[in-house]
Scaffold this motif. Structure first.
Motif, PDB file in Angstrom:
ATOM      1  N   TYR A   1      35.844  48.881  20.833  1.00 48.41           N
ATOM      2  CA  TYR A   1      34.646  48.943  21.666  1.00 48.41           C
ATOM      3  C   TYR A   1      33.515  48.228  20.936  1.00 48.41           C
ATOM      4  CZ  TYR A   1      36.963  52.438  24.530  1.00 48.41           C
ATOM      5  OH  TYR A   1      37.828  53.090  25.365  1.00 48.41           O
TER       6      TYR A   1
ATOM      7  N   PHE B   1      29.409  56.391  26.968  1.00 43.74           N
ATOM      8  CA  PHE B   1      30.644  56.302  27.751  1.00 43.74           C
ATOM      9  C   PHE B   1      30.522  57.007  29.097  1.00 43.74           C
ATOM     10  CE2 PHE B   1      32.244  55.199  23.620  1.00 43.74           C
ATOM     11  CZ  PHE B   1      33.322  54.376  23.856  1.00 43.74           C
TER      12      PHE B   1
ATOM     13  N   LEU C   1      41.022  50.641  20.246  1.00 44.46           N
ATOM     14  CA  LEU C   1      39.970  51.434  20.889  1.00 44.46           C
ATOM     15  C   LEU C   1      39.745  52.774  20.202  1.00 44.46           C
ATOM     16  CD1 LEU C   1      40.940  50.628  24.581  1.00 44.46           C
ATOM     17  CD2 LEU C   1      39.322  49.413  23.109  1.00 44.46           C
TER      18      LEU C   1
ATOM     19  N   ASP D   1      35.863  55.221  19.760  1.00 43.69           N
ATOM     20  CA  ASP D   1      35.266  55.832  20.948  1.00 43.69           C
ATOM     21  C   ASP D   1      34.477  57.080  20.552  1.00 43.69           C
ATOM     22  OD1 ASP D   1      37.323  57.520  20.282  1.00 43.69           O
ATOM     23  OD2 ASP D   1      38.352  57.375  22.207  1.00 43.69           O
ATOM     24  N   ASP D   2      34.145  57.924  21.505  1.00 43.35           N
ATOM     25  CA  ASP D   2      33.392  59.138  21.186  1.00 43.35           C
ATOM     26  C   ASP D   2      34.179  60.098  20.299  1.00 43.35           C
ATOM     27  OD1 ASP D   2      31.022  58.462  22.348  1.00 43.35           O
ATOM     28  OD2 ASP D   2      31.373  59.547  24.208  1.00 43.35           O
TER      29      ASP D   2
END
Length: 131
Positions: free
Chosen positions: A28, A38, A91, A94-95
């Motif tokens: 990302y 997101f 990826l 991410d969060d």
């Protein structure tokens, strides 16, 4: 030394492993709290042909995400408020990268897929190649 079955099995496992290792990593890429949210928008995905890792940094609620190599030499974490760290899967920044209890375990999922493919491969090899 090694049976024909063992040699074919090792070759199959090596081939699957090489497919996983040679693909470019995807990460990302965003800057700032609005761009990296997101829940509000779709985050840009970068095909990192030059990098082998994903990187993420945060100061409070502000995030930066991108591809990385050299910046991963130093990773910091100060109580979860200031962080700079790297990861090695597609990826992965991410969060769940910053808040581990919110996402799925990507390594476990990849391992399960690899294990299923290996078992299927072994069954097919035993059935059709080794009589």
């Amino acid at each position: 030394m090694f049976s024909r079955f063992q040699m074919i099995t090792m070759g199959f496992v090596f081939a699957v492993f090489m497919l996983e290792c040679t693909a470019a990593i995807r990460c990302y890429r965003c800057k700032g709290s609005d761009e990296c949210d997101f829940s509000k928008r779709e985050i840009f995905i970068d095909n990192c042909t030059w990098a082998t890792k994903c990187w993420g940094a945060r100061i409070g609620d502000n995030f930066i995400r991108s591809c990385a190599d050299d910046r991963c030499d130093i990773q910091i974490g100060l109580g979860g408020y200031i962080e700079s760290k790297c990861c090695y899967d597609d990826l992965c920044n991410d969060d769940a990268f910053f808040f581990p209890n919110t996402g799925s375990n990507k390594f476990a999922f990849k391992f399960e897929i690899f294990l299923i493919l290996a078992i299927i491969g072994l069954v097919l090899i035993k059935r059709y190649i080794i009589h």
